[in-house]
Scaffold this active site. Structure first.
Site, PDB file in Angstrom:
ATOM      1  N   TYR A 234      -1.331  -0.451  10.635  1.00  0.00           N
ATOM      2  CA  TYR A 234      -1.353  -0.835   9.224  1.00  0.00           C
ATOM      3  C   TYR A 234      -0.095  -0.382   8.488  1.00  0.00           C
ATOM      4  CZ  TYR A 234      -3.308  -1.186   4.455  1.00  0.00           C
ATOM      5  OH  TYR A 234      -3.550  -1.493   3.145  1.00  0.00           O
TER       6      TYR A 234
ATOM      7  N   SER B  85       0.855  -1.184   0.000  1.00  0.00           N
ATOM      8  CA  SER B  85       0.000   0.000   0.000  1.00  0.00           C
ATOM      9  C   SER B  85       0.890   1.232   0.000  1.00  0.00           C
ATOM     10  CB  SER B  85      -0.901   0.018   1.237  1.00  0.00           C
ATOM     11  OG  SER B  85      -1.515   1.278   1.411  1.00  0.00           O
TER      12      SER B  85
END
Length: 263
Positions: A157, A144
């Site tokens: 995350y 990501s």
């Protein structure tokens, strides 16, 4: 310049897609099916996988929780037996929840580490000996743009995705001499069940079908890193080069514009 061998003919390609039940994974499974791939589809949700596999022409559902190392060992053996080798492994399974410093939760941090990072390593442990013996194949690691640099609300995350970026880079260097390709996929905001939980604006958000198309285009072009949507991700990539004084200032200004009432 292509850093990997472009995938130009998809028909009959043997694919293990890990994280296929919803979102980008489901969209990618459908598009690979349309291209003629033979797929093993994995995720935790047995019902969703079974329904998806039924919709496709040549796909097998293989439920697995990638955080469970022994379960991954068993699943990998079944996947490789079913496919009789492997041409492409897409490591896309992951989890996400916002986390700011005010609600730091060690249990949740460990959960995201176990799925996003350890789960990926569990699959790699089973796949790497196979592709190295084949001297062929391709591994796509889905990270990501949240892994580029530290961001607000991303205490759990972001670090897992930063680790995956580093991992993909190391894998590329190590596997290149063995004839095995490695791709890094860095999405920005994509409309999925996970991102719908976000409480903050998501600029330039795209649909899962568009994201899946971007991944396929990147593999066909032989790219190492595929990032999208580029209107958003190019600016984040540029921020990787900023010195910390400028970077922290830019993030602070951005956070203010996204949070009404801050000063």
């Amino acid at each position: 310049m292509a850093l990997n061998r472009p995938i130009t003919d998809w028909k009959g390609k043997r694919v293990w897609l890990v994280g296929a039940s919803t979102g980008i994974g489901e969209a990618l499974a459908r598009q690979l099916d349309a291209l003629g791939c033979q797929q093993v589809l994995s995720a935790r949700s047995a019902d969703k996988l079974a329904a998806l596999a039924t919709d496709l022409h040549l796909a097998t559902a293989l439920p697995v929780d990638i955080a469970d190392e022994q379960a991954v060992q068993a699943a990998a053996a079944k996947a490789l037996e079913s496919l009789q080798g492997i041409d492409l492994v897409v490591l896309m399974a992951g989890t996400y929840a916002e986390m700011a410093i005010e609600n730091f939760d060690l249990t949740e941090v460990k959960r995201q580490v176990n799925v996003n990072l350890n789960g990926t390593l569990h699959v790699l442990a089973q796949v790497l000996p196979v592709v190295m013996q084949q001297k062929a194949g391709h591994i796509a690691v889905v990270s990501s743009v949240a892994g580029y640099r530290g961001l607000p609300n991303s205490l759990a995350y972001g670090p897992t995705k930063a680790a995956l970026i580093n991992l993909a880079e190391a894998l590329y260097i190590e596997l290149k001499p063995h004839g095995v390709g490695v791709s890094l996929i860095n999405p920005g905001f994509v409309d999925t069940p996970l991102t719908r939980k976000n409480t903050f604006p998501m600029p330039f958000i795209i649909g899962a079908d568009k994201a899946a198309s971007e991944i396929i285009n990147g593999l066909e072009a032989g790219e190492f890193e595929t990032h999208f949507p580029k209107t958003f991700t190019r600016s984040l990539r540029a921020m990787r080069l900023m010195p910390y004084t400028l970077y922290f200032s830019a993030v602070k200004r951005f956070a203010k514009t996204q949070t009404p009432g801050t000063d």
